[in-house]
Enzyme design. Structure first.
Site, mmCIF file in Angstrom:
data_model
loop_
_atom_site.group_PDB
_atom_site.id
_atom_site.type_symbol
_atom_site.label_atom_id
_atom_site.label_comp_id
_atom_site.label_asym_id
_atom_site.label_seq_id
_atom_site.Cartn_x
_atom_site.Cartn_y
_atom_site.Cartn_z
ATOM 1 N N HIS A 250 41.054 23.140 70.853
ATOM 2 C CA HIS A 250 41.297 21.773 71.334
ATOM 3 C C HIS A 250 41.114 21.704 72.857
ATOM 4 O O HIS A 250 40.527 20.756 73.376
ATOM 5 C CB HIS A 250 42.736 21.328 71.022
ATOM 6 C CG HIS A 250 43.061 21.205 69.567
ATOM 7 N ND1 HIS A 250 44.134 21.840 68.986
ATOM 8 C CD2 HIS A 250 42.464 20.502 68.561
ATOM 9 C CE1 HIS A 250 44.195 21.536 67.701
ATOM 10 N NE2 HIS A 250 43.188 20.738 67.410
ATOM 11 N N LYS B 129 51.817 13.323 56.708
ATOM 12 C CA LYS B 129 51.350 14.711 56.823
ATOM 13 C C LYS B 129 52.501 15.527 57.407
ATOM 14 O O LYS B 129 52.994 15.205 58.483
ATOM 15 C CB LYS B 129 50.128 14.742 57.751
ATOM 16 C CG LYS B 129 49.294 15.983 57.644
ATOM 17 C CD LYS B 129 47.970 15.778 58.363
ATOM 18 C CE LYS B 129 47.312 17.077 58.735
ATOM 19 N NZ LYS B 129 46.107 16.881 59.522
ATOM 20 N N ARG C 57 33.659 22.065 64.474
ATOM 21 C CA ARG C 57 33.660 23.529 64.488
ATOM 22 C C ARG C 57 32.477 24.073 63.709
ATOM 23 O O ARG C 57 31.756 24.933 64.165
ATOM 24 C CB ARG C 57 34.947 24.061 63.836
ATOM 25 C CG ARG C 57 36.138 23.949 64.719
ATOM 26 C CD ARG C 57 37.395 24.131 63.953
ATOM 27 N NE ARG C 57 37.659 22.951 63.133
ATOM 28 C CZ ARG C 57 38.845 22.604 62.721
ATOM 29 N NH1 ARG C 57 39.877 23.366 62.989
ATOM 30 N NH2 ARG C 57 39.029 21.523 62.001
ATOM 31 N N SER D 96 44.644 24.820 63.775
ATOM 32 C CA SER D 96 46.105 24.856 63.923
ATOM 33 C C SER D 96 46.743 25.502 62.690
ATOM 34 O O SER D 96 47.726 26.240 62.819
ATOM 35 C CB SER D 96 46.657 23.439 64.093
ATOM 36 O OG SER D 96 46.119 22.843 65.244
HETATM 37 P P1 ADP Z 1 43.140 16.230 62.623
HETATM 38 O O1 ADP Z 1 44.351 16.402 61.777
HETATM 39 O O2 ADP Z 1 42.925 14.836 63.094
HETATM 40 O O3 ADP Z 1 41.877 16.877 62.111
HETATM 41 P P2 ADP Z 1 43.391 18.367 64.518
HETATM 42 O O4 ADP Z 1 44.474 18.530 65.503
HETATM 43 O O5 ADP Z 1 43.301 19.405 63.438
HETATM 44 O O6 ADP Z 1 43.561 16.933 63.954
HETATM 45 O O7 ADP Z 1 42.002 18.269 65.257
HETATM 46 C C1 ADP Z 1 41.712 17.269 66.183
HETATM 47 C C2 ADP Z 1 40.240 17.334 66.506
HETATM 48 O O8 ADP Z 1 39.935 18.565 67.141
HETATM 49 C C3 ADP Z 1 39.314 17.252 65.305
HETATM 50 O O9 ADP Z 1 38.148 16.561 65.710
HETATM 51 C C4 ADP Z 1 38.991 18.689 65.012
HETATM 52 O O10 ADP Z 1 37.725 18.822 64.366
HETATM 53 C C5 ADP Z 1 38.936 19.236 66.423
HETATM 54 N N1 ADP Z 1 39.222 20.668 66.473
HETATM 55 C C6 ADP Z 1 40.260 21.339 65.964
HETATM 56 N N2 ADP Z 1 40.164 22.663 66.196
HETATM 57 C C7 ADP Z 1 38.999 22.827 66.875
HETATM 58 C C8 ADP Z 1 38.287 23.958 67.381
HETATM 59 N N3 ADP Z 1 38.728 25.181 67.225
HETATM 60 N N4 ADP Z 1 37.132 23.709 68.014
HETATM 61 C C9 ADP Z 1 36.659 22.447 68.141
HETATM 62 N N5 ADP Z 1 37.244 21.363 67.676
HETATM 63 C C10 ADP Z 1 38.392 21.542 67.051
#
Ligand code: ADP
Length: 162
Positions: free
Chosen positions: A17, A41, A90, A128
């Site tokens: 992130h 969630k 990703r 996460s």
């Molecule tokens: P959500 O529940 O909305 O998917 P996340 O917190 O999991 O929320 O992710 C928020 C954003 O960050 C999403 O666009 C996700 O694809 C991106 N994201 C999460 N982890 C990574 C990573 N390791 N590299 C790039 N983007 C990421």
């Protein structure tokens, strides 16, 4: 002024992130990292804890703010005068869901565009949920999250063990 919103659950924020925030902060005049207060969630951290952890991680960025939001992303974006939503990709596996979300948001609000940024390859496997799994078994998460977040994860899971 180009205002961009980077929405997500951030439960908790990872180096993946942060990499996206770093890239987006160079594109936006102002970047708002928006933590979704997602009632259905189940999250490990409260929305306030997630906001705090992001704030601790982005101190060096002058043009990045953190907030939480409820409800529809497009409504929130409109209230902030933002026309661009940032999402991270990703791998191909993210694409289908992200495309669906972006198209839906476009249908709801034609003026708002989604911009996808690619993370550094070294973070492309990071999520996460994986971080939480490792931390729940008391594994070393120092390569995935900041020391502050690692500390909070430790405390969260220790609480369940005592
Ligand atoms: P959500 O529940 O909305 O998917 P996340 O917190 O999991 O929320 O992710 C928020 C954003 O960050 C999403 O666009 C996700 O694809 C991106 N994201 C999460 N982890 C990574 C990573 N390791 N590299 C790039 N983007 C990421």
């Amino acid at each position: 002024m180009k205002i961009c919103i980077y929405p997500g659950s951030f439960d908790p924020i990872t180096y993946g992130h942060i990499d996206i925030i770093d890239r987006a902060s160079k594109i936006a005049d102002k970047l708002i990292v928006a933590v979704l207060n997602n009632h259905d969630k189940k999250s490990l951290f409260t929305v306030d804890e997630r906001v705090e952890m992001i704030k601790e991680s982005i101190k060096e960025y002058g043009n990045v703010e953190v907030e939480s939001f409820d409800g529809l992303l497009v409504d929130y974006a409109k209230s902030k005068n933002a026309k661009i939503v940032i999402r991270g990709l990703r791998a191909v596996t993210d694409f289908e869901y992200e495309l669906q979300m972006a198209q839906t948001n476009r249908e709801l609000e034609n003026d708002i565009d989604t911009v996808f940024l690619l993370t550094n390859l070294k973070y492309s496997y990071l999520s996460s949920s994986i971080v939480k799994q490792v931390a729940s078994f008391d594994g070393d998460v120092s390569k995935f999250v900041t020391p502050q977040v690692a500390d909070r994860l430790k405390k969260k899971y220790n609480k369940y063990f005592v």
